[in-house]
Design a protein around this motif. Structure first.
Motif, PDB file in Angstrom:
ATOM      1  N   ALA A  42       0.852  -1.196   0.000  1.00  0.00           N
ATOM      2  CA  ALA A  42       0.000   0.000   0.000  1.00  0.00           C
ATOM      3  C   ALA A  42       0.883   1.239   0.000  1.00  0.00           C
ATOM      4  O   ALA A  42       1.940   1.270   0.636  1.00  0.00           O
ATOM      5  N   LEU A  43       0.426   2.259  -0.714  1.00  0.00           N
ATOM      6  CA  LEU A  43       1.134   3.540  -0.807  1.00  0.00           C
ATOM      7  C   LEU A  43       0.197   4.641  -0.334  1.00  0.00           C
ATOM      8  O   LEU A  43      -0.896   4.816  -0.881  1.00  0.00           O
ATOM      9  N   LEU A  44       0.630   5.402   0.673  1.00  0.00           N
ATOM     10  CA  LEU A  44      -0.194   6.419   1.324  1.00  0.00           C
ATOM     11  C   LEU A  44       0.347   7.814   1.000  1.00  0.00           C
ATOM     12  O   LEU A  44       1.543   8.083   1.189  1.00  0.00           O
ATOM     13  N   ILE A  45      -0.551   8.709   0.565  1.00  0.00           N
ATOM     14  CA  ILE A  45      -0.155  10.053   0.137  1.00  0.00           C
ATOM     15  C   ILE A  45      -0.811  11.091   1.046  1.00  0.00           C
ATOM     16  O   ILE A  45      -2.041  11.112   1.188  1.00  0.00           O
ATOM     17  N   PRO A  46      -0.031  11.981   1.674  1.00  0.00           N
ATOM     18  CA  PRO A  46      -0.593  12.950   2.627  1.00  0.00           C
ATOM     19  C   PRO A  46      -1.268  14.127   1.939  1.00  0.00           C
ATOM     20  O   PRO A  46      -1.198  14.295   0.716  1.00  0.00           O
ATOM     21  N   GLY A  47      -1.890  14.972   2.750  1.00  0.00           N
ATOM     22  CA  GLY A  47      -2.587  16.138   2.245  1.00  0.00           C
ATOM     23  C   GLY A  47      -1.736  17.396   2.267  1.00  0.00           C
ATOM     24  O   GLY A  47      -0.529  17.365   2.544  1.00  0.00           O
ATOM     25  N   TYR A  48      -2.368  18.508   1.981  1.00  0.00           N
ATOM     26  CA  TYR A  48      -1.712  19.818   1.945  1.00  0.00           C
ATOM     27  C   TYR A  48      -1.169  20.160   3.328  1.00  0.00           C
ATOM     28  O   TYR A  48      -1.877  20.040   4.329  1.00  0.00           O
ATOM     29  N   THR A  49       0.074  20.606   3.379  1.00  0.00           N
ATOM     30  CA  THR A  49       0.851  20.908   4.590  1.00  0.00           C
ATOM     31  C   THR A  49       1.107  19.672   5.439  1.00  0.00           C
ATOM     32  O   THR A  49       1.637  19.784   6.545  1.00  0.00           O
ATOM     33  N   GLY A  50       0.725  18.480   4.957  1.00  0.00           N
ATOM     34  CA  GLY A  50       0.954  17.252   5.720  1.00  0.00           C
ATOM     35  C   GLY A  50       2.270  16.602   5.348  1.00  0.00           C
ATOM     36  O   GLY A  50       3.129  17.172   4.665  1.00  0.00           O
ATOM     37  N   SER A  51       2.429  15.369   5.802  1.00  0.00           N
ATOM     38  CA  SER A  51       3.646  14.606   5.509  1.00  0.00           C
ATOM     39  C   SER A  51       3.379  13.144   5.819  1.00  0.00           C
ATOM     40  O   SER A  51       2.333  12.774   6.360  1.00  0.00           O
ATOM     41  N   LYS A  52       4.354  12.329   5.509  1.00  0.00           N
ATOM     42  CA  LYS A  52       4.265  10.879   5.743  1.00  0.00           C
ATOM     43  C   LYS A  52       3.995  10.554   7.199  1.00  0.00           C
ATOM     44  O   LYS A  52       3.386   9.523   7.519  1.00  0.00           O
ATOM     45  N   GLU A  53       4.423  11.412   8.111  1.00  0.00           N
ATOM     46  CA  GLU A  53       4.235  11.161   9.548  1.00  0.00           C
ATOM     47  C   GLU A  53       2.761  11.159   9.948  1.00  0.00           C
ATOM     48  O   GLU A  53       2.413  10.654  11.024  1.00  0.00           O
ATOM     49  N   ASP A  54       1.892  11.716   9.119  1.00  0.00           N
ATOM     50  CA  ASP A  54       0.473  11.744   9.454  1.00  0.00           C
ATOM     51  C   ASP A  54      -0.142  10.348   9.516  1.00  0.00           C
ATOM     52  O   ASP A  54      -1.252  10.190  10.029  1.00  0.00           O
ATOM     53  N   PHE A  55       0.574   9.339   9.000  1.00  0.00           N
ATOM     54  CA  PHE A  55       0.068   7.974   8.998  1.00  0.00           C
ATOM     55  C   PHE A  55       0.726   7.088  10.058  1.00  0.00           C
ATOM     56  O   PHE A  55       0.472   5.873  10.093  1.00  0.00           O
ATOM     57  N   LEU A  56       1.548   7.680  10.904  1.00  0.00           N
ATOM     58  CA  LEU A  56       2.292   6.872  11.883  1.00  0.00           C
ATOM     59  C   LEU A  56       1.391   5.997  12.739  1.00  0.00           C
ATOM     60  O   LEU A  56       1.720   4.849  13.041  1.00  0.00           O
ATOM     61  N   GLY A 119      -4.155  15.016  -1.054  1.00  0.00           N
ATOM     62  CA  GLY A 119      -3.535  13.818  -1.623  1.00  0.00           C
ATOM     63  C   GLY A 119      -4.513  13.008  -2.455  1.00  0.00           C
ATOM     64  O   GLY A 119      -4.122  12.322  -3.401  1.00  0.00           O
ATOM     65  N   GLY A 120      -5.809  13.076  -2.115  1.00  0.00           N
ATOM     66  CA  GLY A 120      -6.822  12.388  -2.909  1.00  0.00           C
ATOM     67  C   GLY A 120      -6.992  13.010  -4.276  1.00  0.00           C
ATOM     68  O   GLY A 120      -7.239  12.308  -5.270  1.00  0.00           O
ATOM     69  N   LEU A 121      -6.875  14.342  -4.364  1.00  0.00           N
ATOM     70  CA  LEU A 121      -6.945  15.014  -5.658  1.00  0.00           C
ATOM     71  C   LEU A 121      -5.748  14.634  -6.519  1.00  0.00           C
ATOM     72  O   LEU A 121      -5.832  14.620  -7.750  1.00  0.00           O
ATOM     73  N   VAL A 122      -4.628  14.333  -5.872  1.00  0.00           N
ATOM     74  CA  VAL A 122      -3.422  13.928  -6.599  1.00  0.00           C
ATOM     75  C   VAL A 122      -3.498  12.468  -7.032  1.00  0.00           C
ATOM     76  O   VAL A 122      -3.219  12.131  -8.190  1.00  0.00           O
ATOM     77  N   THR A 123      -3.909  11.588  -6.109  1.00  0.00           N
ATOM     78  CA  THR A 123      -3.929  10.162  -6.466  1.00  0.00           C
ATOM     79  C   THR A 123      -4.941   9.881  -7.568  1.00  0.00           C
ATOM     80  O   THR A 123      -4.730   8.991  -8.390  1.00  0.00           O
ATOM     81  N   ARG A 124      -6.026  10.640  -7.632  1.00  0.00           N
ATOM     82  CA  ARG A 124      -6.985  10.384  -8.714  1.00  0.00           C
ATOM     83  C   ARG A 124      -6.356  10.683 -10.073  1.00  0.00           C
ATOM     84  O   ARG A 124      -6.684  10.042 -11.066  1.00  0.00           O
ATOM     85  N   GLU A 125      -5.427  11.666 -10.117  1.00  0.00           N
ATOM     86  CA  GLU A 125      -4.724  11.938 -11.369  1.00  0.00           C
ATOM     87  C   GLU A 125      -3.823  10.770 -11.744  1.00  0.00           C
ATOM     88  O   GLU A 125      -3.698  10.422 -12.928  1.00  0.00           O
ATOM     89  N   ALA A 126      -3.204  10.144 -10.741  1.00  0.00           N
ATOM     90  CA  ALA A 126      -2.375   8.970 -11.007  1.00  0.00           C
ATOM     91  C   ALA A 126      -3.221   7.811 -11.502  1.00  0.00           C
ATOM     92  O   ALA A 126      -2.814   7.047 -12.383  1.00  0.00           O
ATOM     93  N   MET A 140      -9.484   9.373   1.141  1.00  0.00           N
ATOM     94  CA  MET A 140      -9.693   9.607   2.567  1.00  0.00           C
ATOM     95  C   MET A 140      -9.876  11.096   2.812  1.00  0.00           C
ATOM     96  O   MET A 140      -8.960  11.890   2.557  1.00  0.00           O
ATOM     97  N   SER A 141     -11.060  11.477   3.295  1.00  0.00           N
ATOM     98  CA  SER A 141     -11.330  12.877   3.627  1.00  0.00           C
ATOM     99  C   SER A 141     -11.011  13.788   2.446  1.00  0.00           C
ATOM    100  O   SER A 141     -10.427  14.857   2.611  1.00  0.00           O
ATOM    101  N   SER A 142     -11.389  13.351   1.268  1.00  0.00           N
ATOM    102  CA  SER A 142     -11.161  14.129   0.054  1.00  0.00           C
ATOM    103  C   SER A 142     -12.509  14.445  -0.582  1.00  0.00           C
ATOM    104  O   SER A 142     -13.556  14.150  -0.010  1.00  0.00           O
ATOM    105  N   GLY A 143     -12.477  15.070  -1.763  1.00  0.00           N
ATOM    106  CA  GLY A 143     -13.740  15.474  -2.361  1.00  0.00           C
ATOM    107  C   GLY A 143     -13.698  15.448  -3.873  1.00  0.00           C
ATOM    108  O   GLY A 143     -12.667  15.170  -4.472  1.00  0.00           O
ATOM    109  N   PRO A 144     -14.812  15.771  -4.509  1.00  0.00           N
ATOM    110  CA  PRO A 144     -14.894  15.691  -5.963  1.00  0.00           C
ATOM    111  C   PRO A 144     -14.230  16.851  -6.688  1.00  0.00           C
ATOM    112  O   PRO A 144     -13.848  16.737  -7.852  1.00  0.00           O
ATOM    113  N   ALA A 145     -14.102  17.999  -6.031  1.00  0.00           N
ATOM    114  CA  ALA A 145     -13.524  19.196  -6.641  1.00  0.00           C
ATOM    115  C   ALA A 145     -12.852  20.017  -5.539  1.00  0.00           C
ATOM    116  O   ALA A 145     -12.485  19.466  -4.497  1.00  0.00           O
ATOM    117  N   GLY A 146     -12.698  21.323  -5.757  1.00  0.00           N
ATOM    118  CA  GLY A 146     -12.008  22.162  -4.789  1.00  0.00           C
ATOM    119  C   GLY A 146     -12.642  22.112  -3.409  1.00  0.00           C
ATOM    120  O   GLY A 146     -13.851  21.954  -3.264  1.00  0.00           O
TER     121      GLY A 146
END
Length: 292
Positions: A42-56, A119-126, A140-146
């Motif tokens: 599994a690959l986890l992508i953080p949100g704006y101003t976040g980082s990998k530590e948010d999943f610790l 990060g959800g807006l980014v992963t959907r592009e991937a 996770m805690s993301s949305g369809p647009a802005g």
């Protein structure tokens, strides 16, 4: 800005770097404490101003289910360096990065992809434009647009004030007082400051523009045959829960509401979140192997 539950690395978790053709990415990797990974990673992508530590707080539980779990800092975030070119921080450009990281993490195996908030807006592009097909996709805690609501106002404030007054002023007059008022421990406050100032200022501005101005791409996602989970907190103060529920319906995705959580279920309800992810990932693997 989410707050990691703790900063010391749990057993089985180590810092590393993921090397890809598009660059090197700071990462945390979790492996089962005993035995070897038997399930797809599994690959986890953080949100704006976040980082990998948010999943610790969820690493151990996820890894003990028998899989390798990797979280990264995106380009320009915390310990992953990024250029001064704003074009490097569009959702599309960051999605290309995630596609390359997923390929490196998978090593030929399908990868479960999770994006939190921005990060959800980014992963959907991937998922939409990437080379690899993920084993599953979790928003996770993301949305369809802005983004809208209180966090929209926070992003607009960052966008407006950062070029004018700089990070030091924003930290000293808004972010630090907010953290202290919320009872955040001193060592976490120190980490949050260090993380904020390690971000690329160009990335902070451009990512704020992206999270505010993202367009609805759910129709593009609907065209893809990828198992999808929409997971969010009962009291999410980012995209409103009803909007995320409607997004799940449009995607014909599984929907999990985490009781008591706000915008960061991995921090606020780690065990509930980790168990929901493990159940979803296991089911997605069973479906894919059955259809193979």
């Amino acid at each position: 800005m989410s707050t990691p539950r703790f900063l010391s690395l749990p057993p089985g978790v180590r810092a590393q770097r993921i090397e890809t053709p598009v660059g090197s990415f700071a990462a945390l990797e979790a492996l089962p404490v005993s035995g070897v990974p038997e399930r797809w990673p599994a690959l986890l992508i953080p949100g704006y101003t976040g980082s990998k530590e948010d999943f610790l707080a969820i690493f151990q539980t996820l890894a003990q289910a028998g899989r390798r779990v990797v979280a990264i800092d995106m380009r320009g975030q915390y310990e992953t360096k990024g250029p001064d070119d704003p074009a490097a921080y569009s959702c599309e450009a960051l999605g290309e990065d995630i596609d390359a990281v997923a390929e490196a993490v998978g090593g030929g195996e399908p990868v479960h992809l999770l994006g939190h908030s921005f990060g959800g807006l980014v992963t959907r592009e991937a998922v939409i434009g990437g080379v690899i097909k993920p084993a599953s996709h979790t928003l996770m805690s993301s949305g369809p647009a802005g983004i809208i609501g209180a966090r929209e106002q926070a992003a607009r404030l960052m966008l407006r004030t950062l070029p004018e007054v700089g990070l030091e002023h924003i930290w000293a007059h808004r972010l630090e007082p907010e953290a202290i008022a919320a009872g955040v421990p001193d060592h976490i406050v120190a980490f949050l400051r260090r993380r904020l100032f390690a971000n690329s200022p160009t990335a902070l501005v451009t990512m704020a523009e992206q999270v505010l101005g993202a367009v609805d791409r759910l129709d593009d996602l609907c065209e893809l045959d990828v198992a999808t989970l929409v997971l969010y907190g009962e009291h999410d103060d980012g995209w409103p829960p009803p909007l995320q529920a409607e997004m799940a319906k449009r995607l014909e995705a599984e929907c999990v509401v985490v009781p008591g959580a706000l915008h960061s279920p991995a921090v606020e309800a780690p065990e509930t979140t980790a168990h929901a992810l493990t159940r979803f990932w296991n089911a997605a693997e069973q479906r894919l192997m059955h259809n193979a």
